[in-house]
Design an enzyme around this catalytic site. Structure first.
Site, PDB file in Angstrom:
ATOM      1  N   MET A   1       0.839  -1.258  -0.183  1.00  0.00           N
ATOM      2  CA  MET A   1       0.014  -0.094  -0.006  1.00  0.00           C
ATOM      3  C   MET A   1       0.962   1.138   0.112  1.00  0.00           C
ATOM      4  SD  MET A   1      -3.005  -1.191  -0.146  1.00  0.00           S
ATOM      5  CE  MET A   1      -4.264   0.130   0.608  1.00  0.00           C
ATOM      6  N   ALA A   2       2.032   1.084  -0.295  1.00  0.00           N
ATOM      7  CA  ALA A   2       2.996   2.401  -0.490  1.00  0.00           C
ATOM      8  C   ALA A   2       2.467   3.258  -1.622  1.00  0.00           C
ATOM      9  CB  ALA A   2       4.373   1.910  -0.972  1.00  0.00           C
TER      10      ALA A   2
ATOM     11  N   GLN B   1       4.356   2.393  10.604  1.00  0.00           N
ATOM     12  CA  GLN B   1       4.773   1.085   9.817  1.00  0.00           C
ATOM     13  C   GLN B   1       6.193   1.465   9.415  1.00  0.00           C
ATOM     14  OE1 GLN B   1       3.846  -1.875   6.000  1.00  0.00           O
ATOM     15  NE2 GLN B   1       2.574   0.200   6.378  1.00  0.00           N
TER      16      GLN B   1
ATOM     17  N   CYS C   1       6.404  -7.320   2.725  1.00  0.00           N
ATOM     18  CA  CYS C   1       6.541  -6.826   1.724  1.00  0.00           C
ATOM     19  C   CYS C   1       7.206  -7.449   0.760  1.00  0.00           C
ATOM     20  CB  CYS C   1       7.530  -5.508   1.583  1.00  0.00           C
ATOM     21  SG  CYS C   1       7.677  -4.457   0.141  1.00  0.00           S
TER      22      CYS C   1
ATOM     23  N   LYS D   1       3.346  -7.814  10.620  1.00  0.00           N
ATOM     24  CA  LYS D   1       2.819  -8.302   9.607  1.00  0.00           C
ATOM     25  C   LYS D   1       3.770  -9.255   8.886  1.00  0.00           C
ATOM     26  CE  LYS D   1       2.112  -4.231   6.359  1.00  0.00           C
ATOM     27  NZ  LYS D   1       1.305  -3.672   5.866  1.00  0.00           N
TER      28      LYS D   1
ATOM     29  N   HIS E   1      -0.624 -12.273   6.135  1.00  0.00           N
ATOM     30  CA  HIS E   1      -1.184 -12.163   4.689  1.00  0.00           C
ATOM     31  C   HIS E   1      -1.051 -13.432   4.109  1.00  0.00           C
ATOM     32  CE1 HIS E   1      -1.132 -10.210   0.257  1.00  0.00           C
ATOM     33  NE2 HIS E   1      -2.039 -11.327   0.377  1.00  0.00           N
TER      34      HIS E   1
ATOM     35  N   ASN F   1      -5.387 -11.492   6.848  1.00  0.00           N
ATOM     36  CA  ASN F   1      -4.997 -10.498   5.907  1.00  0.00           C
ATOM     37  C   ASN F   1      -5.186 -11.400   4.309  1.00  0.00           C
ATOM     38  OD1 ASN F   1      -2.765  -8.781   4.174  1.00  0.00           O
ATOM     39  ND2 ASN F   1      -4.573  -8.177   4.284  1.00  0.00           N
ATOM     40  N   GLY F   2      -5.856 -11.014   3.447  1.00  0.00           N
ATOM     41  CA  GLY F   2      -5.868 -11.539   1.919  1.00  0.00           C
ATOM     42  C   GLY F   2      -7.053 -11.769   1.440  1.00  0.00           C
TER      43      GLY F   2
ATOM     44  N   ARG G   1      -5.492  -4.009  -0.340  1.00  0.00           N
ATOM     45  CA  ARG G   1      -6.093  -3.288  -1.606  1.00  0.00           C
ATOM     46  C   ARG G   1      -7.513  -3.446  -1.806  1.00  0.00           C
ATOM     47  NH1 ARG G   1      -4.519  -8.257  -5.248  1.00  0.00           N
ATOM     48  NH2 ARG G   1      -4.571  -9.342  -3.194  1.00  0.00           N
TER      49      ARG G   1
END
EC number: 1.3.1.-
Length: 353
Positions: free
Chosen positions: A1-2, A54, A85, A125, A155, A187-188, A212
């Protein structure tokens, strides 16, 4: 989400519902060096509480210094460490989703962060692992709990999967069964509030993390709050209401950039996400996606059919997708999972924030 979760977007999301809204990932080295871009990225709006930073780091000493700086200068109320990431410029230096493979290095980083955090909660995360042959999430979860981390989010994809395929929610359930001392967040593939309810029901996780799924949809957090409070009400804004949020978003970005033109340029990537599913002609979409000023953007938004209702069947994937052929790693990274050495120049290519 950068490039997404900056202050203007966080404010829009926070207005919609309760939750913890985390800033863009920044590097610990850039923070301790007071990189100008990074210091701008960690600014919070006055209305933001709690404030969540973060961090990405590979060197335990630098991570510890960064966390101590946050505490001493009251820069945030919560610290989230990113070990998820998957982008090459991060993993090729041993960071992000590559790092949990080095179990002892992960432990050193978490110990340094928690020791310097004082009263601030530290969460992490992560992903399932580097690929299906190098899964790390169960070991990482155990280490996190042992080192005093407040919660862990998974994730449910590997780094090699990137954002492709389907998230493995069973992995979230296994992590929850393995790590019972601290909350486990899933997450996901949460594209709507009902997905979140289904994830909790199927995995037993303690909460969810959305990435997302909120692209172009800050009102998703209203839906999530309603869903977890037992309400079936869901936000269904008209195109006119969406347009109003789009303009506020773009207007807010002008405070993050040195020039209005830069802010509008940054906003362009959001146009398609906001308009997904709506009946908007290609010429008007192009006009909105190439606007170079607030006035130009407003002129395009004024051409939208403001009464058009929320389109059906839009709770589908947004943003990046697709797998990677390989995960870029430092030379010899997979040789010894217990090695705790810090790769040389671990953050040199990404120290700008």
């Amino acid at each position: 989400m950068a490039g997404i979760t900056n202050a203007p977007f966080r404010v829009l999301c926070r207005e919609q519902g309760a939750g913890l809204f985390v800033c863009e990932m920044i590097t610990t080295r850039a923070l301790v060096e007071r990189n100008v871009k990074t210091m701008r990225m960690i600014r919070f709006a006055e209305s933001e509480r709690p404030r969540s930073i973060q961090l990405y780091g590979v060197d335990p000493d630098v991570v510890g210094r960064a966390v101590r700086m946050i505490v001493e200068e009251d820069l945030a109320d919560h610290i989230d460490l990113n070990f998820g990431c998957p982008v090459p410029k991060v993993t090729r230096r041993g960071g992000g989703s590559a790092l949990p493979y080095k179990r002892n290095l992960l432990r050193r980083i978490l110990r340094a962060a928690v020791a310097n955090a004082g009263p601030l909660p530290v969460t992490i995360k992560m992903r399932k692992g580097i690929d299906d042959d190098h899964l790390t999430y169960l070991d990482a979860g155990r280490i996190a709990a042992e080192e005093g981390v407040a919660a862990v989010a998974l994730h449910a994809r590997t780094a090699r999967q990137h954002y492709g395929g389907v998230a493995d929610w069973e992995a979230i359930a296994r992590l929850k069964e393995t790590v019972q001392e601290i909350p486990v967040l899933g997450n996901g593939d949460i594209w709507c509030a009902d997905d979140a309810l289904r994830m909790v029901r199927q995995t037993g996780c303690d909460g969810v993390v959305v990435g997302r799924g909120c692209l172009g949809r800050p009102w998703l957090f209203r839906d999530l709050e309603n869903a977890f409070n037992g309400s079936s009400e869901r936000a269904r804004p008209t195109l006119g209401e969406v347009a109003a949020v789009m303009f506020r978003h773009a207007e807010g970005l002008t405070g993050c950039f040195d020039a209005e033109k830069s802010a509008i340029s940054d906003f362009r990537k959001h146009v398609g996400w906001y308009l997904k599913g709506f009946t908007v002609g290609s010429e008007l979409r192009r006009e909105l996606a190439t606007a170079d000023s607030l006035d130009g953007l407003r002129a395009g938004l004024d051409k939208l059919e403001r009464d058009e209702p929320w389109p059906p069947n839009t709770d589908t994937p947004r943003g990046k997708s697709g797998e990677r052929a390989k995960v870029h790693l430092p030379d010899g990274w997979l040789d010894d999972p217990w090695d705790c050495g810090v790769p040389q120049d671990a953050e040199s290519d990404v120290s700008g924030g």
